[in-house]
Design a protein around this motif. Structure first.
Motif, short mmCIF file in Angstrom:
data_model
loop_
_atom_site.label_atom_id
_atom_site.label_comp_id
_atom_site.label_asym_id
_atom_site.label_seq_id
_atom_site.Cartn_x
_atom_site.Cartn_y
_atom_site.Cartn_z
N ILE A 145 59.15 1.47 43.09
CA ILE A 145 59.69 2.74 43.57
C ILE A 145 60.73 2.44 44.64
O ILE A 145 60.49 1.63 45.54
N ARG A 202 60.41 3.46 32.99
CA ARG A 202 61.75 3.91 32.61
C ARG A 202 61.90 3.73 31.10
O ARG A 202 61.91 2.61 30.61
N GLU A 258 59.47 10.15 44.33
CA GLU A 258 58.99 9.60 43.06
C GLU A 258 57.50 9.88 42.80
O GLU A 258 57.11 10.07 41.66
N LEU A 302 57.17 2.64 38.33
CA LEU A 302 57.83 3.68 37.55
C LEU A 302 58.09 3.17 36.15
O LEU A 302 58.52 2.04 35.96
N ALA A 310 63.30 9.21 35.74
CA ALA A 310 62.18 8.31 35.94
C ALA A 310 60.89 9.09 35.76
O ALA A 310 60.81 10.26 36.09
N SER A 311 59.90 8.42 35.25
CA SER A 311 58.57 9.03 35.15
C SER A 311 57.58 8.06 35.72
O SER A 311 57.67 6.86 35.51
N SER A 312 56.65 8.54 36.51
CA SER A 312 55.64 7.65 37.10
C SER A 312 54.43 7.59 36.19
O SER A 312 54.10 8.54 35.50
#
Length: 103
Positions: free
Chosen positions: A45, A34, A66, A32, A100-102
């Motif tokens: 994750i 951030r 996620e 992930l 959060a962005s994957s």
């Protein structure tokens, strides 16, 4: 004569049990990203285990939350490779959740 009761500071306002999972695809691993005001961090994750939740089920849930892997993980048994415990204390109240962005 006055008495003073000795007090011991409470080291934790709560105890959190957390899980983390790694998803491999060949030689790549999902992390992930951030974004912070002053930097960018990459993390595995994971998240908090809900009361009464099985650890493996918690890993599945976090991976679904996620990465959206719910259906792909439904019949998969996560492999438990390593387990660790840690005692972490932070002064003050708990921080708000971070988005959060994957990648």
């Amino acid at each position: 004569m006055s008495t003073t009761e000795a007090t011991t500071p409470t080291p934790f306002s709560r105890i959190k049990v957390r899980v983390t999972g790694l998803v491999f695809c060949g030689n790549d691993v999902a992390l992930l990203r951030r974004n912070r005001a002053d930097s960018v961090h990459y993390t595995t994750i994971g998240g908090n285990v809900h009361d009464g939740e099985d650890y493996r089920e918690a890993v599945r849930r976090e991976l679904d939350e996620e990465l959206g892997l719910g259906r792909d993980l439904a019949s998969t048994e996560p492999e438990l490779i390593w387990m660790a415990d840690a005692r972490i204390s932070r002064p003050g109240p708990a921080r708000p959740r971070r988005p959060a962005s994957s990648t």
